[in-house]
Design an enzyme around this catalytic site. Structure first.
Site, PDB file in Angstrom:
ATOM      1  N   GLY A 180       0.815  -1.213   0.000  1.00 25.84           N
ATOM      2  CA  GLY A 180       0.000   0.000   0.000  1.00 25.84           C
ATOM      3  C   GLY A 180       0.843   1.254   0.000  1.00 25.84           C
ATOM      4  O   GLY A 180       0.547   2.227   0.700  1.00 25.84           O
ATOM      5  N   ALA A 181       1.901   1.256  -0.820  1.00 30.88           N
ATOM      6  CA  ALA A 181       2.941   2.286  -0.723  1.00 30.88           C
ATOM      7  C   ALA A 181       2.700   3.514  -1.581  1.00 30.88           C
ATOM      8  O   ALA A 181       3.507   4.439  -1.560  1.00 30.88           O
ATOM      9  CB  ALA A 181       4.295   1.669  -1.094  1.00 30.88           C
ATOM     10  N   ASN A 182       1.611   3.559  -2.314  1.00 27.44           N
ATOM     11  CA  ASN A 182       1.429   4.674  -3.251  1.00 27.44           C
ATOM     12  C   ASN A 182       0.687   5.863  -2.658  1.00 27.44           C
ATOM     13  O   ASN A 182       0.557   6.896  -3.310  1.00 27.44           O
ATOM     14  CB  ASN A 182       0.691   4.199  -4.510  1.00 27.44           C
ATOM     15  CG  ASN A 182      -0.715   3.710  -4.203  1.00 27.44           C
ATOM     16  OD1 ASN A 182      -0.865   2.612  -3.669  1.00 27.44           O
ATOM     17  ND2 ASN A 182      -1.730   4.494  -4.528  1.00 27.44           N
ATOM     18  N   GLY A 228       1.645   4.629   3.771  1.00 25.75           N
ATOM     19  CA  GLY A 228       2.622   3.845   3.019  1.00 25.75           C
ATOM     20  C   GLY A 228       3.595   4.721   2.257  1.00 25.75           C
ATOM     21  O   GLY A 228       4.806   4.496   2.282  1.00 25.75           O
ATOM     22  N   SER A 279      -3.547  -0.946  15.225  1.00 29.31           N
ATOM     23  CA  SER A 279      -4.456   0.187  15.320  1.00 29.31           C
ATOM     24  C   SER A 279      -4.947   0.305  16.752  1.00 29.31           C
ATOM     25  O   SER A 279      -5.035  -0.700  17.478  1.00 29.31           O
ATOM     26  CB  SER A 279      -5.653  -0.024  14.384  1.00 29.31           C
ATOM     27  OG  SER A 279      -6.669   0.925  14.634  1.00 29.31           O
ATOM     28  N   TYR A 285     -13.536  -4.390  11.373  1.00 28.15           N
ATOM     29  CA  TYR A 285     -12.245  -3.702  11.307  1.00 28.15           C
ATOM     30  C   TYR A 285     -11.439  -3.951  12.580  1.00 28.15           C
ATOM     31  O   TYR A 285     -10.245  -4.281  12.516  1.00 28.15           O
ATOM     32  CB  TYR A 285     -12.458  -2.206  11.104  1.00 28.15           C
ATOM     33  CG  TYR A 285     -11.171  -1.407  11.108  1.00 28.15           C
ATOM     34  CD1 TYR A 285     -10.256  -1.528  10.068  1.00 28.15           C
ATOM     35  CD2 TYR A 285     -10.854  -0.559  12.169  1.00 28.15           C
ATOM     36  CE1 TYR A 285      -9.066  -0.814  10.068  1.00 28.15           C
ATOM     37  CE2 TYR A 285      -9.668   0.162  12.180  1.00 28.15           C
ATOM     38  CZ  TYR A 285      -8.779   0.030  11.130  1.00 28.15           C
ATOM     39  OH  TYR A 285      -7.594   0.732  11.143  1.00 28.15           O
TER      40      TYR A 285
END
Length: 304
Positions: A21-23, A27, A150, A175
């Site tokens: 999820g680096a974009n 991330g 989280s 979640y």
């Protein structure tokens, strides 16, 4: 640890990191910190175009950085397997695996294999990804796996009879369960690595309450209120990434550590500290049961 102490860390030449999820969001900011330490970073992203936009932004800012893209769709275990093959064809070491990508409170959705999306993306796909890459991690001295926890794990319970919303679905409860699973996995992974006397360690980081794209499924009225009055009380994505960098690069970090924002309620802060997870998250028997069930669901037996 804060931005100043990150800047003072030694160069990390030749080290290799994967960030899922680096974009965007946490991330992207995590990658930005890592490449300043000369770490080679692989952007593990689902969308090629979005990954290329992020890559271009990073290289414009740091032209000498090594920023690679290998696609992964965490909604698909087959894609996870394809990613690990592609990565190992190009790289012969892995120092940091940062399991960052996640979903928060979407409407009921299912992954390619039929898993409830938050449990599948946040936990199961990262569980499989870590297992497939573990032999390479263990060949790399002093490597680390960083799982993203989280504050919501505190409200979580592992509902073994409803892991994949077989009976009912409540988005926030699902979640919380998924993030609790990530935290429990990180602790159990470290216990198993320690028993094996491996030099690889497993740690957890949480970003506090951050302004990121994770809130895109929240009702519009809530997002509007947050943007208008909540900003002073929330972390920016850059601030939210600091606990992850502390967990990944902190010289005093040990396996099993948990990091978060350095504030009274761990909601925000310009620095990070070691924090505590719930007693439930440290339950070894529950963690072993979750581990066994995760192996069954992803059809993979860990080499531990």
């Amino acid at each position: 640890m804060n931005k100043s102490s990150i800047n003072n860390l030694p160069e990390q030449n030749e080290r290799v990191a994967i960030v899922t999820g680096a974009n965007i969001g946490l991330g992207l900011e995590t990658v930005r910190f890592l490449i300043q330490k000369n770490i080679k970073v692989i952007l593990a992203c689902r969308n090629q175009l979005k990954a290329e936009v992020a890559q271009k932004e990073l290289l414009n800012q740091y032209p000498k950085a090594h920023v690679d893209i290998i696609l992964i769709d965490l909604n698909s275990l087959a894609s996870v397997k394809d990613f690990t093959i592609a990565f190992q064809e190009k790289y012969n070491r892995l120092d940091l695996l940062i399991n960052n990508a996640g979903l928060m409170i979407p409407p009921l959705q299912r992954t390619e294999e039929g898993f409830e999306s938050q449990f599948g993306v946040n936990f199961l796909s990262h569980f499989l990804l870590t297992g497939l890459l573990l032999p390479l991690l263990e060949k790399t001295d002093n490597s680390r796996v960083v799982s993203l926890g989280s504050l919501a794990h505190r409200q979580g319970k592992i509902e073994f009879n409803n892991l994949n919303a077989e009976k009912e679905y409540h988005n926030f409860r699902a979640y919380c369960q998924s993030k609790l699973a990530c935290v429990m996995f990180a602790f159990e992974l470290n216990r198993r690595l320690r028993k094996k006397q491996s030099t690889t360690s497993s740690v957890v980081a949480h970003p506090g309450a951050s302004l990121t794209n994770l809130g895109r499924y929240a009702p519009a009225i809530i997002n509007n209120v947050v943007m208008k009055i909540g900003t002073p009380f929330l972390n920016s994505a850059e601030m939210g990434a600091i606990p992850t960098i502390y967990a990944a690069l902190g010289e005093d970090i040990e396996g099993g550590d948990y990091t978060g924002p350095d504030s009274l309620l761990e909601l925000r802060g310009h620095s990070a500290k070691k924090v505590k997870a719930t007693k439930y998250a440290h339950d070894k028997s529950l963690a072993q049961s979750l581990w066994k069930e995760a192996e069954r669901l992803v059809n993979f037996n860990y080499p531990l």
